[in-house]
Scaffold this active site. Structure first.
Site, PDB file in Angstrom:
ATOM      1  N   CYS A 114       0.802  -1.228   0.000  1.00 39.44           N
ATOM      2  CA  CYS A 114       0.000   0.000   0.000  1.00 39.44           C
ATOM      3  C   CYS A 114       0.833   1.275   0.000  1.00 39.44           C
ATOM      4  O   CYS A 114       0.292   2.367  -0.167  1.00 39.44           O
ATOM      5  CB  CYS A 114      -0.956  -0.004   1.188  1.00 39.44           C
ATOM      6  SG  CYS A 114      -2.177  -1.336   1.108  1.00 39.44           S
TER       7      CYS A 114
ATOM      8  N   HIS B  66      -3.084   7.284   2.419  1.00 40.39           N
ATOM      9  CA  HIS B  66      -3.545   5.986   1.931  1.00 40.39           C
ATOM     10  C   HIS B  66      -4.873   5.651   2.592  1.00 40.39           C
ATOM     11  O   HIS B  66      -5.011   5.704   3.823  1.00 40.39           O
ATOM     12  CB  HIS B  66      -2.503   4.914   2.245  1.00 40.39           C
ATOM     13  CG  HIS B  66      -3.034   3.522   2.156  1.00 40.39           C
ATOM     14  ND1 HIS B  66      -3.674   3.044   1.027  1.00 40.39           N
ATOM     15  CD2 HIS B  66      -3.038   2.509   3.053  1.00 40.39           C
ATOM     16  CE1 HIS B  66      -4.043   1.798   1.237  1.00 40.39           C
ATOM     17  NE2 HIS B  66      -3.672   1.447   2.464  1.00 40.39           N
TER      18      HIS B  66
ATOM     19  N   ASN C 210     -10.457   0.226   0.360  1.00 42.65           N
ATOM     20  CA  ASN C 210      -8.991   0.248   0.339  1.00 42.65           C
ATOM     21  C   ASN C 210      -8.535  -0.353  -0.987  1.00 42.65           C
ATOM     22  O   ASN C 210      -8.678  -1.555  -1.212  1.00 42.65           O
ATOM     23  CB  ASN C 210      -8.450  -0.563   1.526  1.00 42.65           C
ATOM     24  CG  ASN C 210      -6.939  -0.558   1.625  1.00 42.65           C
ATOM     25  OD1 ASN C 210      -6.240  -0.331   0.634  1.00 42.65           O
ATOM     26  ND2 ASN C 210      -6.418  -0.836   2.804  1.00 42.65           N
TER      27      ASN C 210
END
Length: 340
Positions: A119, A261, A291
């Site tokens: 990520c 993020h 996500n």
């Protein structure tokens, strides 16, 4: 790739942006039909209401090509010197997916390679692309982050199936001056491999294969220890953000927009609270897309540019945390970009 002398103060400057979400959508109510969960349970713990997912046969390269094409159109480019693809879900273990993306975009035989930082992939990819430009190895770089995370998620695991979605984002970077809008500021990156077990896919790699043992049931899927991950994510994103802001010669109060993020609404809130970022400066799209792994930052940048939440002149703080463990942060002044 260009090997000419490097001018002083040379920097990577964002000059185009694009994003892509696959059309299929899975809502919380859809998940509640097959999992022991509910819309209220998911929203309370993650802030997510829906996520986009790839259809059967769709791969990461398909998402990357769509986002990359839009970033090139935004920049008005038909050529680059290099393509960098940050992904956790390559089309195959080998070869890298980036050369296929470059070919399908009609970019010819340019340098193209993958970066793997889960990520935190966009920030690690941004550092890589910036290095190519700063060294004089490239004048124009296309950085794409794309993840088809739902292809590595156990559909029966409530802890991960409710969180992740698929998507891609891309930026076009050119050589420019460090003091112009769009120039990528000092990057702060870090990792801690001693905690790699917190976020992993245990099976399928050389360690498992060399053991001669079959993959244990479930080990081919993504696993995450949520409670411990939360603590480390908040700590490292906060610390990296403060360091990046300081290295840019700024104060946290100078930041107009926080683009973190999109891991989990609770993590986003905790980081922003610790940094004392006001509510109006916190950008988010996690409710609509979930996500999306490494793609989450450029996806949010593209969407916020398109809908006006992010405008030219805003001082932006980027920060991310992911497997590895890995983390990072950077600042820049947002440029005037053409939204496509």
């Amino acid at each position: 790739m260009n090997g000419s002398a490097v001018p002083p103060g040379r920097a990577a400057v964002i000059t185009g942006i694009g994003s892509y979400l696959p059309p299929d959508v899975v809502t919380n109510d859809d998940l509640a039909l097959r999992l022991d969960t509910s819309d209220a349970w998911i929203r309370t713990r993650t802030g997510i209401g829906r996520r986009h997912v790839v259809s059967p046969g769709t791969a990461t390269s398909d998402l990357a090509v769509e986002a990359g094409a839009r970033a090139l159109e935004s920049a008005g480019w038909d050529r680059v010197d290099a393509v960098v693809l940050a992904t956790t879900t390559p089309d195959q273990p080998t070869p890298a997916t980036a050369p296929q993306v470059a070919s399908r975009l009609g970019l010819g035989t340019v340098a193209a390679f993958d970066v793997s930082a889960v990520c935190t992939g966009f920030l690690y990819g941004l550092a890589t692309a910036s290095g190519l430009i700063a060294s004089g190895a490239a004048e124009q770089v296309l950085l794409v982050t794309a993840d088809a995370f739902t292809t590595i998620i156990d559909p029966e695991d409530r802890g991960t199936a409710v969180i992740f979605g698929d998507g891609a984002g891309a930026v076009a970077l050119r050589a420019g001056d460090a003091d112009e809008p769009g120039a990528v500021g000092p990057l702060v990156l870090g990792s801690d491999g001693s905690l790699s077990h917190l976020i992993e896919v245990p099976g399928g790699g050389s360690r498992q294969r060399s053991s001669g043992k079959p993959v244990d049931p479930g080990d081919q899927f993504f696993k995450m220890l949520g409670r411990e991950t939360y603590r480390h994510a908040v700590e490292h994103m906060t610390d990296a953000s403060r360091t990046a802001v300081g290295r840019a010669g700024l104060e946290i109060s100078d930041i107009d927009r926080l683009v973190a993020h999109q891991a989990n609404a609770r993590i986003l809130e905790a980081v922003a609270d610790r940094l004392e970022i006001p509510a109006g400066a916190r950008l988010s799209n996690i409710e609509q897309v979930g996500n999306t792994g490494g793609a989450s930052i450029p996806l949010l940048l593209a969407q916020a540019t398109a809908d006006g939440r992010l405008a030219a002149g805003h001082r932006v703080l980027l920060t991310a945390f992911g497997g590895g463990l890995s983390w990072g942060a950077a600042t820049l002044v947002w440029p005037e970009l053409r939204s496509v």
